[in-house]
Structure formats: structure tokens, C-alpha cells
Write a protein that holds these residues in place. Structure first.
Motif, PDB file in Angstrom:
ATOM      1  N   GLU A 276      -6.845 -63.079  60.013  1.00 48.13           N
ATOM      2  CA  GLU A 276      -8.247 -63.042  60.317  1.00 48.13           C
ATOM      3  C   GLU A 276      -8.669 -62.367  61.667  1.00 48.13           C
ATOM      4  N   THR A 277      -7.572 -62.571  62.526  1.00 52.27           N
ATOM      5  CA  THR A 277      -7.801 -61.390  63.739  1.00 52.27           C
ATOM      6  C   THR A 277      -7.448 -60.150  63.489  1.00 52.27           C
ATOM      7  N   LEU A 278      -6.439 -59.837  62.736  1.00 46.09           N
ATOM      8  CA  LEU A 278      -6.247 -58.410  62.293  1.00 46.09           C
ATOM      9  C   LEU A 278      -7.307 -57.677  61.687  1.00 46.09           C
ATOM     10  N   ALA A 279      -7.951 -58.565  60.845  1.00 47.36           N
ATOM     11  CA  ALA A 279      -9.316 -58.008  60.423  1.00 47.36           C
ATOM     12  C   ALA A 279     -10.264 -57.560  61.387  1.00 47.36           C
ATOM     13  N   GLU A 280     -10.543 -58.489  62.206  1.00 45.66           N
ATOM     14  CA  GLU A 280     -11.697 -58.475  63.159  1.00 45.66           C
ATOM     15  C   GLU A 280     -11.289 -57.243  64.231  1.00 45.66           C
ATOM     16  N   LEU A 281      -9.986 -57.034  64.456  1.00 46.36           N
ATOM     17  CA  LEU A 281      -9.755 -55.858  65.228  1.00 46.36           C
ATOM     18  C   LEU A 281      -9.739 -54.681  64.600  1.00 46.36           C
ATOM     19  N   TYR A 282      -9.271 -54.432  63.396  1.00 45.95           N
ATOM     20  CA  TYR A 282      -9.381 -53.318  62.348  1.00 45.95           C
ATOM     21  C   TYR A 282     -10.904 -52.920  62.182  1.00 45.95           C
ATOM     22  N   ALA A 283     -11.597 -53.924  62.480  1.00 46.82           N
ATOM     23  CA  ALA A 283     -13.374 -53.299  62.286  1.00 46.82           C
ATOM     24  C   ALA A 283     -13.488 -52.375  63.371  1.00 46.82           C
ATOM     25  N   TYR A 284     -12.788 -52.396  64.447  1.00 47.67           N
ATOM     26  CA  TYR A 284     -13.050 -51.498  65.560  1.00 47.67           C
ATOM     27  C   TYR A 284     -12.218 -50.184  65.534  1.00 47.67           C
ATOM     28  N   PHE A 285     -11.373 -50.289  64.677  1.00 44.46           N
ATOM     29  CA  PHE A 285     -10.590 -48.884  64.709  1.00 44.46           C
ATOM     30  C   PHE A 285     -11.314 -47.822  64.512  1.00 44.46           C
ATOM     31  N   ILE A 286     -10.928 -46.572  65.026  1.00 38.34           N
ATOM     32  CA  ILE A 286     -11.738 -45.373  64.763  1.00 38.34           C
ATOM     33  C   ILE A 286     -10.765 -44.367  64.142  1.00 38.34           C
ATOM     34  N   PRO A 287     -10.760 -43.417  63.523  1.00 33.77           N
ATOM     35  CA  PRO A 287     -10.157 -42.283  63.040  1.00 33.77           C
ATOM     36  C   PRO A 287      -9.201 -41.474  64.137  1.00 33.77           C
ATOM     37  N   TYR A 288      -8.023 -41.511  63.710  1.00 30.51           N
ATOM     38  CA  TYR A 288      -6.996 -40.946  64.830  1.00 30.51           C
ATOM     39  C   TYR A 288      -6.359 -39.801  64.114  1.00 30.51           C
ATOM     40  N   PRO A 289      -6.040 -38.765  64.807  1.00 26.84           N
ATOM     41  CA  PRO A 289      -5.156 -37.733  64.213  1.00 26.84           C
ATOM     42  C   PRO A 289      -3.876 -38.260  64.093  1.00 26.84           C
ATOM     43  N   ILE A 290      -3.540 -37.685  62.636  1.00 23.88           N
ATOM     44  CA  ILE A 290      -2.176 -37.971  61.999  1.00 23.88           C
ATOM     45  C   ILE A 290      -0.983 -37.895  62.811  1.00 23.88           C
ATOM     46  N   GLY A 291      -0.936 -37.076  63.886  1.00 22.59           N
ATOM     47  CA  GLY A 291       0.407 -36.904  64.569  1.00 22.59           C
ATOM     48  C   GLY A 291       0.455 -38.144  65.570  1.00 22.59           C
ATOM     49  N   LEU A 292      -0.670 -38.393  66.237  1.00 27.30           N
ATOM     50  CA  LEU A 292      -0.548 -39.734  66.875  1.00 27.30           C
ATOM     51  C   LEU A 292      -0.257 -41.010  66.220  1.00 27.30           C
ATOM     52  N   LEU A 293      -0.746 -41.097  64.815  1.00 30.39           N
ATOM     53  CA  LEU A 293      -0.388 -42.154  64.180  1.00 30.39           C
ATOM     54  C   LEU A 293       1.156 -42.264  63.900  1.00 30.39           C
ATOM     55  N   HIS A 294       1.770 -41.029  63.564  1.00 33.83           N
ATOM     56  CA  HIS A 294       3.137 -40.957  63.038  1.00 33.83           C
ATOM     57  C   HIS A 294       3.877 -41.345  64.346  1.00 33.83           C
ATOM     58  N   GLN A 295       3.430 -41.006  65.625  1.00 31.64           N
ATOM     59  CA  GLN A 295       4.200 -41.436  66.723  1.00 31.64           C
ATOM     60  C   GLN A 295       4.394 -43.008  66.809  1.00 31.64           C
ATOM     61  N   SER A 296       2.977 -43.788  66.497  1.00 31.00           N
ATOM     62  CA  SER A 296       2.792 -45.105  66.444  1.00 31.00           C
ATOM     63  C   SER A 296       3.726 -45.785  65.383  1.00 31.00           C
ATOM     64  N   ASN A 297       4.112 -44.913  64.377  1.00 34.26           N
ATOM     65  CA  ASN A 297       4.983 -45.456  63.341  1.00 34.26           C
ATOM     66  C   ASN A 297       6.315 -45.709  63.771  1.00 34.26           C
ATOM     67  N   ARG A 298       6.717 -44.998  64.916  1.00 33.92           N
ATOM     68  CA  ARG A 298       8.138 -45.174  65.550  1.00 33.92           C
ATOM     69  C   ARG A 298       8.603 -46.558  65.820  1.00 33.92           C
ATOM     70  N   ASP A 299       7.085 -47.208  66.075  1.00 33.13           N
ATOM     71  CA  ASP A 299       7.483 -48.719  66.541  1.00 33.13           C
ATOM     72  C   ASP A 299       7.753 -49.519  65.362  1.00 33.13           C
ATOM     73  N   HIS A 300       7.028 -49.045  64.224  1.00 35.99           N
ATOM     74  CA  HIS A 300       7.286 -49.843  63.066  1.00 35.99           C
ATOM     75  C   HIS A 300       8.546 -49.890  62.535  1.00 35.99           C
ATOM     76  N   ILE A 301       9.087 -48.529  62.594  1.00 37.21           N
ATOM     77  CA  ILE A 301      10.634 -48.345  62.221  1.00 37.21           C
ATOM     78  C   ILE A 301      11.630 -49.133  63.143  1.00 37.21           C
ATOM     79  N   ALA A 302      11.277 -49.017  64.379  1.00 39.48           N
ATOM     80  CA  ALA A 302      12.199 -49.986  65.480  1.00 39.48           C
ATOM     81  C   ALA A 302      12.140 -51.537  65.232  1.00 39.48           C
ATOM     82  N   LEU A 303      10.859 -51.822  64.569  1.00 45.34           N
ATOM     83  CA  LEU A 303      10.643 -53.101  64.439  1.00 45.34           C
ATOM     84  C   LEU A 303      11.474 -53.734  63.208  1.00 45.34           C
ATOM     85  N   VAL A 304      11.302 -52.925  61.975  1.00 48.97           N
ATOM     86  CA  VAL A 304      12.159 -53.155  60.885  1.00 48.97           C
ATOM     87  C   VAL A 304      13.879 -53.168  61.012  1.00 48.97           C
ATOM     88  N   ALA A 305      14.362 -52.364  62.006  1.00 51.92           N
ATOM     89  CA  ALA A 305      15.613 -52.425  62.273  1.00 51.92           C
ATOM     90  C   ALA A 305      16.099 -53.670  63.006  1.00 51.92           C
TER      91      ALA A 305
END
Length: 250
Positions: free
Chosen positions: A190-219
Motif C-alpha cells: 500500500e505504501t509502495l503504491a502511494e509513493l509510486y503515484a508521485y513518480f515522474i518519468p526519468y531518463p532511462i540512463g538514470l534508471l539504469h544507474q538505479s538498477n545497480r542497487d537492485h543487482i547488489a540487493l539480489v547478490a
């Protein structure tokens, strides 16, 4: 993350719940106005560039977690005001106008109250994120870990913010599910959904950088390293205080 018009709900039975509940966060704006604001702010902040092509209507809806009708009406309204332009034929679509009207863009701004609400949501998510990540490091199944890794690969090859957002949401919901925390997972979602309602489009390059955190988290999850996993998640969420729209516009 105000209930949309009944026609929207009736026409789109399979719409994510965010369309009716989470969008209430935008100072009681209509769902359509909230989408207009999110796209307008992305243009004002230079995240969407003049002449840039937006994903198609269906993808805009999925990327912003609203109904296709809401996305269509919001884009039509922005086109009427000259913020975006629509082109037909081969290579057509919806594009950011070369010179969007600055007065319209100034009107598409979040209020101080909305910025404060986002800060509170980020703090709430930070608390939940650390908890679910801690337990996911102990309880995630091999199948869940494999799926999380697949989602990081999907985000790595995403070519626009809409595709990325869809995989990102699945990723974080799966981490929460992997925690095995029962009803707390529902509160997290529920909290995630509320916060996602405020997200705005970002350049894909910045999002790919954020994905590095996801990769580190899975490891870290695969290694069962609770401390490392929580540290990754804490930094991943805490940065939202500085990188979501209210930080970028300050």
C-alpha cells in the motif's frame, strides 16, 4: 500513490488499484490532473526533452500505474495546451513540444503540502523496505531469487521509463513477498503504491544507474547477508528524498 470518474472505472475493469486510491495523494487532484502534473513536471525539470517521443498510450498508463482512459485524457489535454504534440503516420506518436508553453508548465507544479506528503511516504517506505529486505535475506526461495535476478536483467535492457517502472514495481513487490511477513507485506504494498503515484518519468540512463542497487540487493539476498541487503535497500530508498520531484525542483 480521489476516485477517478466512474466512466474510467467502468471502462477499465482491470486497472491497478493505484488509479482510484493512490492518486488521492496529489492534493485531491483528479487522476487525469495528477498524470498531467507528473508529465508536466518531468518536462519542466528537463527529464523529458523537447521533441522526445513518449511511450504509446497503453505504455504511459502502465508506466504511471493509471488506467488507459486516464492516460488518454491526460495526454489529450496536454496536447490541447501545446505541451505535447501528436503526429500521425509512420514514425508518429506523442512527442514533447519543441517549445512547451511556460505558463502551462508553471501551472503543473506540486504544492508544498504534496512535497511534504512525499517526504513522509519516503520515510514510511524506508522503514518497511529495511524490514522486508532483512527477512527476505533469510526466507527468499531459490525460485524467488531467480525471478528477482531476471527482473534486474529486464530493467537493464529497458529502453524507456515505462518498461522500467513496470519491472521495478514487480521487483520490489517480490522482495516483500519473499520476506514472508504476512499482513505486513500488504501494508508495504500500500505504501509502495502511494509513493509510486508521485513518480515522474526519468531518463532511462538514470534508471539504469538505479538498477545497480537492485543487482547488489539480489547478490546480498543470495548470500543471505542481512546487513548488506538492508544497507543497499536503505540507501536505495533514502536517496528518494533528494531525487524525487520536490528535490529536483528545489
Amino acid at each position: 500513490m480521489t476516485t477517478p470518474p466512474a466512466a474510467d472505472a467502468a471502462a477499465d475493469a482491470g486497472v491497478p488499484a493505484m488509479d482510484s486510491a493512490a492518486l488521492a495523494g496529489f492534493d485531491r487532484r483528479s487522476a487525469i490532473d495528477a498524470v498531467r502534473l507528473r508529465i508536466g513536471m518531468a518536462i519542466s525539470l528537463g527529464l523529458l526533452k523537447p521533441g522526445e517521443r513518449l511511450p504509446d498510450q497503453q505504455e504511459v498508463a502502465l508506466g504511471l500505474s493509471v488506467s488507459p482512459i486516464t492516460a488518454r485524457r491526460a495526454l489529450a489535454s496536454l496536447a490541447e495546451q501545446g505541451v505535447v504534440v501528436r503526429r500521425r503516420g509512420r514514425g508518429g506518436g506523442t512527442f514533447v513540444a519543441d517549445e512547451p508553453p511556460q505558463q502551462v508548465l508553471r501551472e503543473l507544479a506540486a504544492s508544498p503540502a504534496e512535497s511534504q506528503a512525499v517526504h513522509r511516504l519516503v520515510d514510511r517506505r524506508l522503514l518497511f523496505e529495511c524490514a522486508v529486505t532483512h527477512y527476505a535475506a533469510a526466507n527468499a526461495t531459490a525460485g524467488q531469487l531467480d525471478e528477482l535476478e531476471r527482473l534486474t536483467a529486464e530493467m537493464a535492457i529497458s529502453t524507456n521509463w515505462s518498461d522500467y517502472h513496470q519491472a521495478d514495481e514487480k521487483f520490489h513487490r517480490l522482495v516483500a513477498e519473499a520476506s514472508g511477513l504476512g499482513s505486513a507485506v500488504e501494508a508495504y504494498n500500500e505504501t509502495l503504491a502511494e509513493l509510486y503515484a508521485y513518480f515522474i518519468p526519468y531518463p532511462i540512463g538514470l534508471l539504469h544507474q538505479s538498477n545497480r542497487d537492485h543487482i547488489a540487493l539480489v547478490a546480498s539476498l543470495k548470500a543471505g547477508d542481512m546487513a548488506a541487503a538492508v544497507d543497499v535497500s536503505r540507501k536505495h530508498v533514502d536517496i528518494l528524498h533528494r531525487t524525487m520531484f520536490m528535490g529536483l525542483s528545489s
